[in-house]
Every structure is written in C-alpha cells, then in structure tokens.
Design a protein around this motif. Structure first.
Motif, short mmCIF file in Angstrom:
data_model
loop_
_atom_site.label_atom_id
_atom_site.label_comp_id
_atom_site.label_asym_id
_atom_site.label_seq_id
_atom_site.Cartn_x
_atom_site.Cartn_y
_atom_site.Cartn_z
N VAL A 1 -35.59 53.32 -43.22
CA VAL A 1 -35.57 51.99 -42.63
C VAL A 1 -34.33 51.75 -41.79
O VAL A 1 -34.42 51.30 -40.67
CB VAL A 1 -35.72 50.90 -43.70
N ASP A 2 -33.20 52.06 -42.31
CA ASP A 2 -32.04 51.73 -41.50
C ASP A 2 -31.02 52.84 -41.58
O ASP A 2 -31.06 53.72 -42.41
CB ASP A 2 -31.43 50.40 -41.94
N ASN A 3 -30.12 52.80 -40.64
CA ASN A 3 -29.17 53.88 -40.48
C ASN A 3 -27.74 53.45 -40.71
O ASN A 3 -26.84 53.92 -40.04
CB ASN A 3 -29.28 54.47 -39.06
N ASN A 4 -27.54 52.57 -41.66
CA ASN A 4 -26.15 52.28 -41.99
C ASN A 4 -25.53 53.53 -42.60
O ASN A 4 -26.21 54.45 -43.01
CB ASN A 4 -26.09 51.13 -42.99
N ALA A 5 -24.25 53.54 -42.66
CA ALA A 5 -23.54 54.73 -43.13
C ALA A 5 -24.12 55.21 -44.45
O ALA A 5 -24.32 54.44 -45.37
CB ALA A 5 -22.06 54.40 -43.30
N GLY A 6 -24.41 56.46 -44.52
CA GLY A 6 -24.97 57.03 -45.74
C GLY A 6 -26.47 57.18 -45.68
O GLY A 6 -27.05 57.89 -46.48
N ASN A 7 -27.13 56.52 -44.76
CA ASN A 7 -28.58 56.68 -44.62
C ASN A 7 -28.86 57.40 -43.33
O ASN A 7 -28.96 56.80 -42.27
CB ASN A 7 -29.27 55.31 -44.58
N MET A 8 -28.99 58.69 -43.42
CA MET A 8 -29.23 59.45 -42.21
C MET A 8 -30.68 59.84 -42.12
O MET A 8 -31.37 59.94 -43.12
CB MET A 8 -28.35 60.70 -42.21
N LEU A 9 -31.14 60.09 -40.94
CA LEU A 9 -32.53 60.44 -40.72
C LEU A 9 -32.67 61.96 -40.68
O LEU A 9 -32.19 62.60 -39.77
CB LEU A 9 -33.04 59.83 -39.42
N THR A 10 -33.30 62.49 -41.68
CA THR A 10 -33.51 63.93 -41.74
C THR A 10 -34.99 64.21 -41.65
O THR A 10 -35.77 63.70 -42.44
CB THR A 10 -32.95 64.50 -43.06
N TYR B 1 -22.82 56.15 -36.53
CA TYR B 1 -23.42 54.82 -36.59
C TYR B 1 -22.58 53.77 -35.87
O TYR B 1 -22.93 52.59 -35.83
CB TYR B 1 -23.66 54.39 -38.05
N GLU C 1 -20.73 60.89 -39.60
CA GLU C 1 -21.12 61.35 -40.92
C GLU C 1 -21.67 62.76 -40.77
O GLU C 1 -22.41 63.04 -39.83
CB GLU C 1 -22.22 60.45 -41.52
N LEU D 1 -30.29 68.11 -39.14
CA LEU D 1 -29.27 67.18 -38.68
C LEU D 1 -27.88 67.79 -38.81
O LEU D 1 -27.50 68.25 -39.89
CB LEU D 1 -29.36 65.89 -39.51
N GLN E 1 -29.86 50.48 -35.48
CA GLN E 1 -29.66 50.69 -36.91
C GLN E 1 -30.89 50.32 -37.71
O GLN E 1 -31.23 50.96 -38.69
CB GLN E 1 -28.46 49.89 -37.41
N ASP E 2 -31.59 49.30 -37.31
CA ASP E 2 -32.75 48.83 -38.06
C ASP E 2 -34.00 49.42 -37.44
O ASP E 2 -34.30 49.17 -36.27
CB ASP E 2 -32.80 47.30 -38.00
N LEU E 3 -34.75 50.19 -38.23
CA LEU E 3 -35.95 50.84 -37.70
C LEU E 3 -37.22 50.09 -38.03
O LEU E 3 -38.31 50.60 -37.87
CB LEU E 3 -36.05 52.27 -38.27
N PHE F 1 -24.09 62.69 -37.41
CA PHE F 1 -24.66 61.38 -37.14
C PHE F 1 -23.50 60.40 -36.93
O PHE F 1 -22.47 60.51 -37.60
CB PHE F 1 -25.51 61.00 -38.36
N ASN G 1 -26.75 53.89 -33.28
CA ASN G 1 -26.80 55.21 -33.91
C ASN G 1 -27.03 56.32 -32.90
O ASN G 1 -27.86 56.18 -31.99
CB ASN G 1 -27.93 55.28 -34.92
N TYR H 1 -29.08 67.08 -33.57
CA TYR H 1 -29.91 67.96 -34.37
C TYR H 1 -29.88 69.35 -33.75
O TYR H 1 -29.68 69.54 -32.57
CB TYR H 1 -31.38 67.48 -34.38
N LEU I 1 -41.55 60.84 -40.84
CA LEU I 1 -40.19 60.42 -41.18
C LEU I 1 -40.27 59.11 -41.95
O LEU I 1 -41.00 58.19 -41.56
CB LEU I 1 -39.38 60.22 -39.90
N TYR J 1 -40.06 52.30 -43.92
CA TYR J 1 -41.20 52.40 -43.03
C TYR J 1 -41.53 53.86 -42.80
O TYR J 1 -40.68 54.73 -42.99
CB TYR J 1 -40.91 51.70 -41.70
#
Lengths: 116, 112
Positions: free
Chosen positions: B92-101, A50, A56, A45, A96-98, A48, A31, A35, B89, B32
């Motif tokens: 958990v994950d950033n697959n498409a559609g889950n963005m970190l804002t 991925y 996106e 943002l 991708q996995d946090l 983005f 990812n 920003y 923040l 998380y």
C-alpha cells in the motif's frame, strides 16, 4: 504522461570502472527505486529512496550505492564494476500512497550494462 | 510486505482466456493488489489494481476472493502480443521500511 527517463540505454564498461546510472522522473514522486533484472530471477530491488537524501537498502545492495540530492533524480553508482554486475537495471518511481486513484509504480525503459 | 507466489510460466493459444493466479497469504488489511506487464527489453507497466471482489478495465479483470489471500488476473481472448511476463505486487505505501519487492513473475507464452 508520467515519464521516468534513464540516462543510458546501453553501456559497456571495464572491470574496476566507476559507473553512474542516472534516472529522472517528472511527476514529483516521493519514491524512487533501482531494480536489477537478470534472466529467470525477476526484478530484484537494489535500493529505494522515499525522500531527498534518504535511502534504504533493498534485497541486493552489495556493490552498489545511490544518491538522491534532488527529488526528481536518483542515481545508482557501481563503485568498482565487476562482471557479475552485467545486467539490465530498471529505475522506477511512485507516490508514497499506492491506493487507487491512478497511483502506481512507473518504470523507465531500462539500462543494459555490460562489464567486460 | 506481503510475499507473493505465482506460477513460473503458462502457455496459451490466441483467442483463449488466460487466468493467472497469485497467492499472498500474509496480505495486510490495507494492502492493495496490483498487476504489471513486462515485455522484453522494457520496464514493467501497470495493468490493473484492486482491493476486493472484482475490478475490470479495458485490458483485464482482477478477481479477489473474500479472504484476499489470492488474486486472479484474467486476460480475455489473448493475442500473440500478450506474450509477456506478468507480476503480482501487494502493498500500500512506501514509507520507510515498506519497500516494493516483486516476485519472479509469470511468463505467458501465447501461441498461434
């Protein structure tokens, strides 16, 4: 140490110019993010990505485009810079996995863009 | 992605303990909670991350109640150098559609 490197720390561009902000990360992160940060508005943002060639829109994509041709590099493009795009731009990357095992978002030092 | 709400600003004095609370009422089961610190003219940097109960590292502690609808970052005995903006923040994950804002963050001012 993870490194996210932004190509320019300070830029001054003229209205209407095409502007490229480059970002490179060295951790093989899937990812990458761009920003924008303005006083009192926190981090917003823009775009983005991925995966390579995938993108996106974020909260404020208008006036911007991005390019991710290689996994380690994510470019932000201002097709025709305007004065309201004067701001600090931050690039970031992450796996991708946090879930905790040291995974988090890593930021560059920021690029200060002034459009005159 | 869970939306977060934090106080805009807080003041403290050197040597005091500072607690910054973040509300995240619609946190998902797998989310998380992560806190970042940002100094002027720098990018944010990771401070601490947790899922439930309490997490402590050399910098801070993170308290998360059982319902996980809020979390509290605790900075023990702050110094002037802790003056910064702190962001909560949730995700958990950033697959498409889950963005970190990020939200607006909390501006902490530590006074002598």
């Amino acid at each position: 140490d993870v490194k996210v490197t932004q190509s320019s720390r300070y830029l001054v561009k003229r209205t209407g110019e095409k502007v490229f902000l480059e970002c490179v990360q060295d951790m093989d992160h899937e990812n990458m993010f761009w920003y924008r940060q303005d006083p009192g508005l926190g981090l917003r943002l823009i775009y983005f990505s991925y995966d390579v060639k995938m993108k996106e829109k974020g909260d404020i994509p208008e006036g911007y485009s991005v390019s991710r041709e290689k996994k380690e590099r994510f470019s932000l493009i201002l097709e025709s810079a305007s004065t309201n795009q004067t701001s600090m731009y931050l690039c970031a990357s992450s796996f991708q996995d946090l879930r905790p095992s040291g995974n988090t978002i890593y930021f560059g030092e920021g690029s200060w863009l002034t459009v005159v | 992605l869970a939306k977060t709400t934090q106080p805009i600003s807080m003041d403290s004095y050197e040597g005091q303990e500072v607690n910054i609370t973040c509300s995240h009422n619609n946190i998902a089961t797998n989310d998380y909670i992560t806190w970042y610190q940002q100094f002027p003219s720098q990018g944010p940097r990771f401070i601490i991350q947790g899922y439930k109960t309490k997490v402590t590292n050399e910098v801070a502690s993170l308290f998360i109640p059982a319902d996980r609808k809020s979390s509290t970052l605790s900075l023990p005995r702050v110094s002037l150098s802790d003056t910064a903006v702190y962001y909560c923040l949730v995700g958990v994950d950033n697959n498409a559609g889950n963005m970190l804002t990020f939200g607006g963050g909390t501006r902490l001012m530590v006074k002598p």
